[in-house]
Write a protein that holds these residues in place. Structure first.
Motif, PDB file in Angstrom:
ATOM      1  N   ARG A   3     -58.795  56.402  94.125  1.00 30.43           N
ATOM      2  CA  ARG A   3     -58.990  55.385  93.090  1.00 30.43           C
ATOM      3  C   ARG A   3     -58.286  54.080  93.458  1.00 30.43           C
ATOM      4  O   ARG A   3     -58.778  52.988  93.146  1.00 30.43           O
ATOM      5  CB  ARG A   3     -58.495  55.913  91.744  1.00 30.43           C
ATOM      6  CG  ARG A   3     -59.390  57.016  91.174  1.00 30.43           C
ATOM      7  CD  ARG A   3     -59.058  57.309  89.733  1.00 30.43           C
ATOM      8  NE  ARG A   3     -57.745  57.933  89.572  1.00 30.43           N
ATOM      9  CZ  ARG A   3     -57.522  59.241  89.640  1.00 30.43           C
ATOM     10  NH1 ARG A   3     -58.535  60.057  89.863  1.00 30.43           N
ATOM     11  NH2 ARG A   3     -56.316  59.735  89.473  1.00 30.43           N
ATOM     12  N   GLU A   4     -57.149  54.206  94.133  1.00 30.59           N
ATOM     13  CA  GLU A   4     -56.471  52.989  94.595  1.00 30.59           C
ATOM     14  C   GLU A   4     -57.312  52.259  95.639  1.00 30.59           C
ATOM     15  O   GLU A   4     -57.385  51.023  95.638  1.00 30.59           O
ATOM     16  CB  GLU A   4     -55.102  53.350  95.182  1.00 30.59           C
ATOM     17  CG  GLU A   4     -54.082  53.792  94.139  1.00 30.59           C
ATOM     18  CD  GLU A   4     -52.782  54.235  94.774  1.00 30.59           C
ATOM     19  OE1 GLU A   4     -52.748  54.392  96.029  1.00 30.59           O
ATOM     20  OE2 GLU A   4     -51.803  54.447  94.042  1.00 30.59           O
ATOM     21  N   ILE A   5     -57.947  53.004  96.515  1.00 34.41           N
ATOM     22  CA  ILE A   5     -58.809  52.387  97.529  1.00 34.41           C
ATOM     23  C   ILE A   5     -59.981  51.684  96.854  1.00 34.41           C
ATOM     24  O   ILE A   5     -60.365  50.567  97.232  1.00 34.41           O
ATOM     25  CB  ILE A   5     -59.286  53.449  98.540  1.00 34.41           C
ATOM     26  CG1 ILE A   5     -58.103  53.915  99.402  1.00 34.41           C
ATOM     27  CG2 ILE A   5     -60.411  52.904  99.418  1.00 34.41           C
ATOM     28  CD1 ILE A   5     -58.430  55.064 100.332  1.00 34.41           C
ATOM     29  N   LEU A   6     -60.562  52.319  95.828  1.00 33.46           N
ATOM     30  CA  LEU A   6     -61.659  51.685  95.099  1.00 33.46           C
ATOM     31  C   LEU A   6     -61.185  50.383  94.455  1.00 33.46           C
ATOM     32  O   LEU A   6     -61.878  49.351  94.519  1.00 33.46           O
ATOM     33  CB  LEU A   6     -62.197  52.626  94.033  1.00 33.46           C
ATOM     34  CG  LEU A   6     -63.272  52.037  93.101  1.00 33.46           C
ATOM     35  CD1 LEU A   6     -64.531  51.692  93.876  1.00 33.46           C
ATOM     36  CD2 LEU A   6     -63.592  52.991  91.945  1.00 33.46           C
ATOM     37  N   ALA A   7     -60.009  50.411  93.830  1.00 33.61           N
ATOM     38  CA  ALA A   7     -59.485  49.203  93.182  1.00 33.61           C
ATOM     39  C   ALA A   7     -59.254  48.088  94.204  1.00 33.61           C
ATOM     40  O   ALA A   7     -59.571  46.919  93.952  1.00 33.61           O
ATOM     41  CB  ALA A   7     -58.186  49.534  92.452  1.00 33.61           C
ATOM     42  N   ARG A   8     -58.716  48.434  95.367  1.00 33.31           N
ATOM     43  CA  ARG A   8     -58.499  47.431  96.415  1.00 33.31           C
ATOM     44  C   ARG A   8     -59.825  46.877  96.928  1.00 33.31           C
ATOM     45  O   ARG A   8     -59.955  45.677  97.198  1.00 33.31           O
ATOM     46  CB  ARG A   8     -57.703  48.046  97.567  1.00 33.31           C
ATOM     47  CG  ARG A   8     -56.245  48.333  97.245  1.00 33.31           C
ATOM     48  CD  ARG A   8     -55.581  49.085  98.371  1.00 33.31           C
ATOM     49  NE  ARG A   8     -55.649  48.338  99.633  1.00 33.31           N
ATOM     50  CZ  ARG A   8     -55.357  48.877 100.815  1.00 33.31           C
ATOM     51  NH1 ARG A   8     -55.017  50.164 100.907  1.00 33.31           N
ATOM     52  NH2 ARG A   8     -55.419  48.135 101.914  1.00 33.31           N
ATOM     53  N   TYR A   9     -60.812  47.748  97.049  1.00 31.84           N
ATOM     54  CA  TYR A   9     -62.138  47.337  97.524  1.00 31.84           C
ATOM     55  C   TYR A   9     -62.755  46.327  96.562  1.00 31.84           C
ATOM     56  O   TYR A   9     -63.271  45.275  96.978  1.00 31.84           O
ATOM     57  CB  TYR A   9     -63.020  48.584  97.655  1.00 31.84           C
ATOM     58  CG  TYR A   9     -64.467  48.326  97.999  1.00 31.84           C
ATOM     59  CD1 TYR A   9     -64.862  48.077  99.306  1.00 31.84           C
ATOM     60  CD2 TYR A   9     -65.457  48.369  97.006  1.00 31.84           C
ATOM     61  CE1 TYR A   9     -66.196  47.859  99.626  1.00 31.84           C
ATOM     62  CE2 TYR A   9     -66.783  48.164  97.309  1.00 31.84           C
ATOM     63  CZ  TYR A   9     -67.149  47.899  98.618  1.00 31.84           C
ATOM     64  OH  TYR A   9     -68.469  47.684  98.926  1.00 31.84           O
ATOM     65  N   MET A  10     -62.692  46.611  95.263  1.00 32.46           N
ATOM     66  CA  MET A  10     -63.275  45.711  94.280  1.00 32.46           C
ATOM     67  C   MET A  10     -62.514  44.390  94.223  1.00 32.46           C
ATOM     68  O   MET A  10     -63.120  43.311  94.159  1.00 32.46           O
ATOM     69  CB  MET A  10     -63.283  46.382  92.899  1.00 32.46           C
ATOM     70  CG  MET A  10     -64.197  47.601  92.821  1.00 32.46           C
ATOM     71  SD  MET A  10     -64.431  48.242  91.124  1.00 32.46           S
ATOM     72  CE  MET A  10     -62.755  48.677  90.680  1.00 32.46           C
ATOM     73  N   ALA A  11     -61.171  44.470  94.259  1.00 27.69           N
ATOM     74  CA  ALA A  11     -60.359  43.251  94.182  1.00 27.69           C
ATOM     75  C   ALA A  11     -60.578  42.363  95.401  1.00 27.69           C
ATOM     76  O   ALA A  11     -60.662  41.129  95.289  1.00 27.69           O
ATOM     77  CB  ALA A  11     -58.888  43.619  94.040  1.00 27.69           C
ATOM     78  N   ALA A  12     -60.671  42.977  96.580  1.00 33.77           N
ATOM     79  CA  ALA A  12     -60.874  42.185  97.801  1.00 33.77           C
ATOM     80  C   ALA A  12     -62.220  41.474  97.775  1.00 33.77           C
ATOM     81  O   ALA A  12     -62.337  40.311  98.181  1.00 33.77           O
ATOM     82  CB  ALA A  12     -60.772  43.091  99.028  1.00 33.77           C
TER      83      ALA A  12
END
Length: 452
Positions: A326-335
């Protein structure tokens, strides 16, 4: 329900240490099946009973306190939605002009009941349209999952479930009652799927290189143009479908759905009925009008083919997305929202694969994908797509992101793409990007305001 306690008998639930998959709701299959039968026997499972239930909910609505009011309205909306689906099914089955033809396979009497959780045989076949609709409507979700596995398409699964209900209505007088309603409907649904596959003759192909585009140096992946995602929120719960295996993540992942599309239709049906739904060889043979020997032969051919089209490390995947994913997903969306291509690149594996069914675009390898993204994410580029916003979602038991684009000169973010991610370790190893028309099925709006 108290956490850790079976709602059926009150006994403590088994611990989950070292176990994968969904949490248990009941302590045993017996408790789960008993609760299932009790719910099916409730008065609200008839059209008239549901109308009375809606009336009760309306009478009990109070505008304050707000939390109670919201809960009551939500419960009412659920009941009205179910009543609307029942009415729609009754309307469609009552109109002979819309009914699908009934094949010999779909009305064939069954020699015995399949060992699935059921409501028991139906003894009154002359059901009114509304009563028939109420009876079959409770199976809609699990039948839609079954048709989705068979077809690989959410849209087609919707149509096939409706065809199943129409065929069942036309064939109701021929239902002998020796099998359960659920078994009867599964057989009709399976044969509706087989008929559909005979008509469409779909077969996976390979992606082909596009002129002037760097796809990466690896072999093109398989192209399944009709593949669509399935919203996790639309899956039947283990209470609705006690056979937990039938809704397990592993048999709904996109890689599994894409892999079984390589099987001939009848092999696919045998594999789904035997290995996913857990039917015995004799039960599968009865459902498909095959011999037991033919079923076993088809399964022996289907399993190796399926393994050949699945990722080699699939057995090592965890059963549920954890905090790290979920952290990777959040970073992906934010980037993506920051147009930070460097950060996006750090999240991708070196051999990442991106496909966009039904479109012909594909990329294998971080370098090729970053090159493709750099054009659309650079505001100075003449091909700059616009600014992004994302909302998290879940599809096929995997993390997903609904992407919205505000194009230059506009003030609204419009639905653009649904990215379904597969994560291994701390990297994204596969992205399957789908067109946005299914956003509503995932509870995602088609537009976001600029000042979200």
């Amino acid at each position: 329900m108290v956490d850790g306690v079976c709602p059926g008998c009150g006994k403590p639930l088994a611990g989950r240490t070292g176990r994968k998959g969904r949490s248990s709701v009941y302590c045993s299959a017996a408790c789960r099946q008993r609760a299932y039968r009790e719910r099916r026997a409730a008065p609200s499972d008839t059209a008239q009973g549901l109308i009375e239930e809606v009336g009760r909910q309306v009478r009990e609505l109070v505008p304050a306190p707000p939390a109670v009011f919201y809960s009551g309205v939500s419960e009412l909306a659920t009941s009205v939605g179910r009543l609307r689906r029942i009415a729609r099914t009754a309307r469609d089955t009552a109109d002979p002009g819309t009914a699908a033809p009934v094949t010999e396979e779909s009305v064939m009497d069954e020699p015995g009941a399949v060992d699935l959780v059921t409501t028991g045989p139906v003894t009154e076949v002359a059901l009114a349209e509304s009563d028939f609709a109420a009876l079959v409507e409770s199976y809609r979700r699990e039948l839609r999952v079954h048709c989705y596995r068979m077809s690989g398409s959410y849209d087609d699964a919707e149509d096939l479930v409706q065809e199943t209900f129409l065929r069942a209505w036309r064939a109701r007088d021929g239902f002998a009652g020796r099998a359960s309603v659920r078994t009867w409907l599964y057989r009709i649904a399976t044969n509706a799927c087989l008929d559909f596959q005979r008509r469409t003759a779909r077969r996976p192909q390979r992606y082909e290189p596009l002129p002037g585009m760097n796809h990466g140096g690896a072999e093109p992946p398989a192209r399944v143009t009709w593949l669509q995602p399935y919203p996790d929120d639309d899956l039947p719960s283990t209470e609705e479908q006690p056979d937990a295996l039938a809704v397990s993540r592993e048999t709904l992942e996109l890689v599994f759905l894409a892999a079984i599309q390589h099987l001939p239709p009848r092999q696919r049906a045998v594999l789904v009925l035997r290995d996913v739904l857990g039917l015995a060889a004799a039960e599968t043979a009865a459902a498909l009008d095959m011999t037991v020997a033919s079923v076993n032969s088809a399964l022996q051919r289907a399993r190796p083919t399926l393994r050949d089209h699945l990722p080699r490390r699939r057995a090592e995947w965890t059963a549920e997305a954890d905090v790290r994913e979920r952290e990777i997903l959040a970073r992906y969306m934010a980037a993506a929202e920051r147009l930070d291509l460097t950060e996006v690149a750090t999240l991708l594996s070196e051999d990442i694969t991106l496909t966009m069914p039904p479109n012909p675009f594909w990329f294998v390898g971080r370098e090729a994908l970053v090159e493709f993204l750099s054009v659309s994410l650079d505001p100075a580029s003449p091909m700059f797509l616009g600014h992004w916003r994302h909302l998290p979602a879940r599809a096929n038991g995997q993390l997903a992101a609904g992407g919205y684009v505000r194009r230059p000169g506009t003030t609204v973010y419009r639905a653009q793409v649904l990215d379904v991610l597969r994560v291994e370790g701390d990297r994204i190893v596969e992205i399957t990007s789908f067109e946005p028309h299914l956003f509503p099925a995932f509870g995602l709006p088609l537009r976001l305001p600029a000042d979200r």
